[in-house]
Design a protein around this motif. Sequence first.
Motif, PDB file in Angstrom:
ATOM      1  N   CYS A   1      89.297  13.327   5.281  1.00  0.00           N
ATOM      2  CA  CYS A   1      90.155  13.932   4.261  1.00  0.00           C
ATOM      3  C   CYS A   1      91.459  13.138   4.170  1.00  0.00           C
ATOM      4  O   CYS A   1      91.617  12.119   4.832  1.00  0.00           O
ATOM      5  CB  CYS A   1      90.415  15.388   4.605  1.00  0.00           C
ATOM      6  SG  CYS A   1      91.128  15.620   6.249  1.00  0.00           S
TER       7      CYS A   1
ATOM      8  N   HIS B   1      84.456  15.317   7.349  1.00  0.00           N
ATOM      9  CA  HIS B   1      84.078  16.681   6.980  1.00  0.00           C
ATOM     10  C   HIS B   1      82.664  16.686   6.422  1.00  0.00           C
ATOM     11  O   HIS B   1      82.323  15.855   5.584  1.00  0.00           O
ATOM     12  CB  HIS B   1      84.974  17.193   5.851  1.00  0.00           C
ATOM     13  CG  HIS B   1      86.342  17.607   6.273  1.00  0.00           C
ATOM     14  ND1 HIS B   1      86.676  18.916   6.501  1.00  0.00           N
ATOM     15  CD2 HIS B   1      87.469  16.892   6.472  1.00  0.00           C
ATOM     16  CE1 HIS B   1      87.960  18.992   6.826  1.00  0.00           C
ATOM     17  NE2 HIS B   1      88.468  17.769   6.826  1.00  0.00           N
TER      18      HIS B   1
ATOM     19  N   CYS C   1      90.322  22.397   9.701  1.00  0.00           N
ATOM     20  CA  CYS C   1      91.178  21.213   9.628  1.00  0.00           C
ATOM     21  C   CYS C   1      92.487  21.595   8.947  1.00  0.00           C
ATOM     22  O   CYS C   1      92.511  22.461   8.072  1.00  0.00           O
ATOM     23  CB  CYS C   1      90.462  20.138   8.817  1.00  0.00           C
ATOM     24  SG  CYS C   1      91.426  18.647   8.581  1.00  0.00           S
TER      25      CYS C   1
ATOM     26  N   CYS D   1      93.998  20.067   6.749  1.00  0.00           N
ATOM     27  CA  CYS D   1      94.061  19.654   5.343  1.00  0.00           C
ATOM     28  C   CYS D   1      93.834  20.827   4.397  1.00  0.00           C
ATOM     29  O   CYS D   1      94.154  20.753   3.217  1.00  0.00           O
ATOM     30  CB  CYS D   1      93.045  18.564   5.048  1.00  0.00           C
ATOM     31  SG  CYS D   1      91.331  19.141   5.050  1.00  0.00           S
TER      32      CYS D   1
HETATM   33 ZN   LIG Z   1      90.583  17.759   6.700  1.00  0.00          ZN
END
Ligand SMILES: [Zn+2]
Length: 457
Positions: free
Chosen positions: A265, A274, A334, A336
Amino acid sequence: MPEKKIWNEKMETLGREEVEGIRLRRLRKQLKYCYTHSEFYKKKFDQVGFSPEDIKTWEDFRKIPPLMNKDNERESQRESIERLGHPYGIHLCCPLEKIVVATTTGGTTGFPTFSYSFTQNDFDRWNEGVARAYWLSGLRPGDRVLFCFPLSGAWAGSIVKSPLLSMGILCLDMGAETPMEKIVEYAKVIRPNVLMSTPSFAENLIEAYPKIARRPVSELGIKKLLLSGEPGVGIPSIKKRVEEAFGGKWNDFLMINSEGFSSSCTTKDYQGLHEVALDLSIWPDDLVDPDTKKPIEVRDGAFGEGLITSLDREGLPLIKYALGDIIQVFTKRCKCGYPGPGNRIRMIGRLNDRLSIGGVSVFPIVVRDVITSFIPRVTGAMRIVLTEPPPEVTPPLKIKAEYGFGTEPTQLLGLAREIEDRMLQLYRVQSKVEFVPPEALGRVTKKTPLFEERFRQ
Ligand SMILES: [Zn+2]
């Protein structure tokens, strides 16, 4: 219209439970389909003693041992060439005329495999999975990609670029075999903002560009580096070097044997790949011990060999395909904010490349990491010299490395000692570094070899 956050809002935002329901349904259908449409799978299932009807839960499926790997896939393909007159393998599950895309893996080791061959439905499924991965890694409509994978015409590279068009992205496909002068000439007029290539190619371009254009490679304006095909992004020192030279962000993506759609990401520090298409394949939730092939529980931080199983694939579905790669799985969310329910992975290395140095298990990736961290005193190019057949290595591990352009011969002894100390501190490996002049190891357009196998000479 505001930009969409993810490629497929519907399928990528399903809850884990919901997606598991879809997967189990598709898995049972896929197993039944393979059993009834291919002699290969019928034989394999019979050998390990299960029938598709036996698989009612995920746990039932987990108990089945690996059924396929690169070796028996190749055998299957060889057998179909000899007996059936086509190269796809006796695990082909559809009529031959339904195959509309046939690309090979390039055959960097052994006979090329036609694993990337698709029916129209499989090709649509592929484009969907890859587009999700590209979107997560930050590719957007309007991007201009300099595409330099090896053999991009016939190799799987041609299908790696196919989703770009449907995403509204320009792709300047130069292939990695085009002379670097030509690539630089074209790049200067197209002004790409993305480079898609192997990590080796990106590293070669950093060295070659200033010689051709008399300017640093950063002048190209490449802000996104989407690299695949070799380890590299997991090596912090290589990632740092490439990002600094281009002035862009490095991401990696992965589609092994046209399955397991994953990409990293856009967070600043690397969080692994991912999994973006849980509805299309089972990966990386099926882990086994690389030596015993027994299932390993998938929890945060677990290491193991990854198995892949296709869902909804017509032509060449893979069932319990052992990748030969050691991966580490992360189950925690995560930072992100990607909403998908999938896990993340980090590629650790090829099982075949694993060395045992005086009893310490080591992947070549860590040696590259140590060497690269000494750039510019070294160029980064290196080989592990094997004087006996792997995996056993009698210490010290012999490393051949190119010293940097500005390094004086009088400094080499001290530099070798520093590298050897770092190998010992970080990885408990005794090593012996031998230096060669810059560029003595050559530069390649395909995968950079890790080993120099002296025992074969
Ligand atoms: Zn991520």
